[in-house]
Scaffold this motif. Structure first.
Motif, PDB file in Angstrom:
ATOM      1  N   HIS A 199      35.704  57.833  41.946  1.00 55.73           N
ATOM      2  CA  HIS A 199      36.100  57.598  40.551  1.00 55.73           C
ATOM      3  C   HIS A 199      36.080  58.894  39.755  1.00 55.73           C
ATOM      4  CE1 HIS A 199      36.883  53.409  39.942  1.00 55.73           C
ATOM      5  NE2 HIS A 199      35.732  53.004  40.448  1.00 55.73           N
ATOM      6  N   GLY A 228      32.905  48.148  36.456  1.00 54.38           N
ATOM      7  CA  GLY A 228      32.262  46.834  36.443  1.00 54.38           C
ATOM      8  C   GLY A 228      30.818  46.907  36.911  1.00 54.38           C
ATOM      9  N   GLY A 255      31.698  47.290  31.947  1.00 48.15           N
ATOM     10  CA  GLY A 255      32.703  46.349  32.441  1.00 48.15           C
ATOM     11  C   GLY A 255      32.109  44.958  32.602  1.00 48.15           C
ATOM     12  N   ASP A 281      33.194  41.542  30.900  1.00 51.32           N
ATOM     13  CA  ASP A 281      33.523  40.353  31.704  1.00 51.32           C
ATOM     14  C   ASP A 281      32.676  39.141  31.325  1.00 51.32           C
ATOM     15  OD1 ASP A 281      35.380  41.887  33.022  1.00 51.32           O
ATOM     16  OD2 ASP A 281      34.094  42.320  34.734  1.00 51.32           O
ATOM     17  N   GLY A 291      37.590  41.543  31.169  1.00 51.35           N
ATOM     18  CA  GLY A 291      37.672  42.814  30.447  1.00 51.35           C
ATOM     19  C   GLY A 291      38.989  43.045  29.734  1.00 51.35           C
ATOM     20  N   GLY A 326      37.158  51.557  35.750  1.00 54.47           N
ATOM     21  CA  GLY A 326      38.045  50.531  35.217  1.00 54.47           C
ATOM     22  C   GLY A 326      38.105  50.410  33.705  1.00 54.47           C
ATOM     23  N   ASN A 385      40.714  50.945  28.932  1.00 52.10           N
ATOM     24  CA  ASN A 385      40.651  50.336  27.584  1.00 52.10           C
ATOM     25  C   ASN A 385      41.325  51.229  26.536  1.00 52.10           C
ATOM     26  OD1 ASN A 385      39.119  49.885  24.843  1.00 52.10           O
ATOM     27  ND2 ASN A 385      38.940  48.008  26.013  1.00 52.10           N
ATOM     28  N   THR A 424      41.101  52.140  37.664  1.00 48.10           N
ATOM     29  CA  THR A 424      40.543  51.008  38.412  1.00 48.10           C
ATOM     30  C   THR A 424      40.487  51.387  39.896  1.00 48.10           C
ATOM     31  OG1 THR A 424      42.761  50.132  38.395  1.00 48.10           O
ATOM     32  CG2 THR A 424      41.278  49.216  36.804  1.00 48.10           C
ATOM     33  N   ASP A 425      39.849  50.546  40.699  1.00 46.60           N
ATOM     34  CA  ASP A 425      39.656  50.884  42.107  1.00 46.60           C
ATOM     35  C   ASP A 425      40.991  51.143  42.810  1.00 46.60           C
ATOM     36  OD1 ASP A 425      37.003  50.664  41.720  1.00 46.60           O
ATOM     37  OD2 ASP A 425      36.762  48.733  42.712  1.00 46.60           O
TER      38      ASP A 425
HETATM   39  O1  KG4 Z   1      36.363  50.541  38.383  1.00 50.71           O
HETATM   40  P1  KG4 Z   1      36.714  49.112  38.503  1.00 50.71           P
HETATM   41  O2  KG4 Z   1      38.140  48.742  38.858  1.00 50.71           O
HETATM   42  O3  KG4 Z   1      35.829  48.387  39.559  1.00 50.71           O
HETATM   43  C1  KG4 Z   1      34.482  48.664  39.733  1.00 50.71           C
HETATM   44  O4  KG4 Z   1      34.179  49.610  40.547  1.00 50.71           O
HETATM   45  O5  KG4 Z   1      33.684  47.993  39.069  1.00 50.71           O
HETATM   46  O6  KG4 Z   1      36.323  48.429  37.107  1.00 50.71           O
HETATM   47  C2  KG4 Z   1      36.522  47.071  36.843  1.00 50.71           C
HETATM   48  C3  KG4 Z   1      35.977  46.747  35.470  1.00 50.71           C
HETATM   49  C4  KG4 Z   1      35.928  45.252  35.197  1.00 50.71           C
HETATM   50  O7  KG4 Z   1      34.679  44.911  34.640  1.00 50.71           O
HETATM   51  C5  KG4 Z   1      37.071  45.054  34.190  1.00 50.71           C
HETATM   52  O8  KG4 Z   1      36.877  43.950  33.342  1.00 50.71           O
HETATM   53  C6  KG4 Z   1      37.009  46.350  33.424  1.00 50.71           C
HETATM   54  O9  KG4 Z   1      36.779  47.333  34.430  1.00 50.71           O
HETATM   55  N1  KG4 Z   1      38.262  46.626  32.694  1.00 50.71           N
HETATM   56  C7  KG4 Z   1      38.368  46.686  31.340  1.00 50.71           C
HETATM   57  C8  KG4 Z   1      39.719  46.950  31.054  1.00 50.71           C
HETATM   58  N2  KG4 Z   1      40.400  47.022  32.222  1.00 50.71           N
HETATM   59  C9  KG4 Z   1      39.493  46.830  33.221  1.00 50.71           C
HETATM   60  N3  KG4 Z   1      37.422  46.567  30.389  1.00 50.71           N
HETATM   61  C10 KG4 Z   1      37.819  46.707  29.118  1.00 50.71           C
HETATM   62  N4  KG4 Z   1      39.098  46.940  28.753  1.00 50.71           N
HETATM   63  C11 KG4 Z   1      40.071  47.062  29.672  1.00 50.71           C
HETATM   64  N5  KG4 Z   1      41.330  47.303  29.287  1.00 50.71           N
END
Ligand code: KG4
Ligand code: ZN
Length: 336
Positions: A116, A138, A164, A168, A181, A269, A273, A296-297
């Motif tokens: 990341h 997350g 995150g 959620d 999110g 992720g 935002n 995101t991942d």
């Molecule tokens: O980095 P990621 O894809 O996976 C992890 O390694 O956790 O992050 C996912 C997180 C989730 O909690 C999702 O709800 C949040 O990122 N997320 C957001 C947005 N897009 C994704 N939170 C707030 N606003 C967003 N636009």
């Protein structure tokens, strides 16, 4: 060096091919399991592992075809070895290791969070070292001082929920669709500013740690005391997001001051935002946001982080040993 990257730590199967010579991403394929987990309102680990098994080989084939390459053109394999869900990690690690073994090429396990925080390196205008990274996903909320690749100092992190996760969980409490999110963020845009004021946790005391579980409870209490109209919901989403973004902004500013940093990199992720992006752009620093697909991942960040290590000669023995958690105390001594 042409490196295949495999990401399978949670609910996304990401496969990508990175070429260190041209510094280009040759392929980037992603399969998101979001719809699979939606009816459960969260990631079901066993379903995640099984779906990675279904997706990973076809995605490797698709990546090779996107890059116009064959397996024999690969010089190395990188796979996420942790942190993450053990069953899900096992899929990427097993496939990555086996492929490398069969092809007689080196492989390396990548730390998901390093992936990341190096993701912005894939952009046309990558940050120079050193920089401060805000990792917001997350599972993690962290401020990291990045001196160079592999030299990381954690300046602060969440003492409870990750950002995150707070998004959620709050979204779930408000009855919003999964994954919460982005849905909560979209609803926040319809909220009226100033109707509700949420606290800014851990801001008054110094330090760079975060706490988000209280905001989620505050959102629930506010919702229960409201008339529960759609506008109330949007107003709460707005106030919640403002509080989260504000605390992140304050801690980023503080971290940059503490290390006299000039550059801030956003990763993870929540970096997708919109309001957070807007607000952090106000900082007196150069702020780097990866494209949303690299926030995101994804497999690209793993291919990149692994390629850098493989090119530096770092490989591991041909064992498959993902480490979702690994305490120092589990190591054995040298005794007879
Ligand atoms: O980095 P990621 O894809 O996976 C992890 O390694 O956790 O992050 C996912 C997180 C989730 O909690 C999702 O709800 C949040 O990122 N997320 C957001 C947005 N897009 C994704 N939170 C707030 N606003 C967003 N636009
Ligand atoms: Zn992640």
């Amino acid at each position: 060096m042409i490196v295949l990257g495999i990401e399978s730590s949670c609910d996304e199967t990401g496969i990508a091919i990175y070429d260190t010579k041209s510094g280009q991403l040759l392929a980037d394929q992603l399969y998101s399991q979001v719809s699979l987990h939606a009816e459960y309102g969260g990631v079901v680990p066993e379903l995640a592992s099984r779906d990675h098994i279904r997706r990973v080989v076809p995605l490797v084939r698709q990546s090779l075809s996107e890059a116009n390459l064959s397996l024999q053109d690969l010089d190395g394999i990188a796979y996420t070895s942790g942190p993450g869900l053990i069953g899900a990690l096992m899929v990427g690690a097993s496939v990555g290791r086996s492929l490398a073994w069969g092809l007689g090429i080196p492989a390396v396990g990548v730390h998901h969070m390093e992936g990341h925080l190096l993701a912005p390196m894939l952009e046309d205008n990558p940050p120079e070292f050193p920089f401060v990274a805000l990792l917001v996903s997350g599972g993690h909320t962290m401020l990291v001082e990045v001196e160079s690749i592999g030299e990381y100092r954690i300046l602060g992190e969440s003492l409870d929920d990750a950002v995150g996760e707070a998004f959620d969980k709050t979204a779930k409490m408000l009855g919003l669709a999964y994954p919460g999110g982005p849905v909560l963020a979209a609803l926040a845009e319809k909220g009226e500013p100033g109707v509700y004021e949420f606290p800014r946790p851990m801001v008054r005391q110094g330090g760079l740690d975060f706490s988000y579980s209280g905001l989620k409870t505050f959102a629930l209490t506010t919702w229960n005391q409201s008339d529960k109209t759609e506008q109330d919901k949007a107003n709460i989403a707005h106030a919640f997001q403002e509080a989260v973004v504000d605390t992140l902004f304050i801690k980023c500013r503080r971290a940059l001051e503490a290390v006299e940093g000039k550059r801030l990199v956003i990763a993870g992720g929540v970096g997708a935002n919109k309001r957070l992006r807007e607000k952090l752009a106000e900082l007196d620093a150069e702020v780097f946001f990866p494209q949303i697909q690299f926030c995101t991942d994804n497999g690209a960040m793993i291919a990149y982080a692994g390629a850098i290590r493989l090119e530096a000669g770092q490989t591991e023995e041909a064992t498959i040993a993902p480490r979702p958690r690994w305490s120092l105390e589990q190591l054995s001594g040298l005794g007879a």
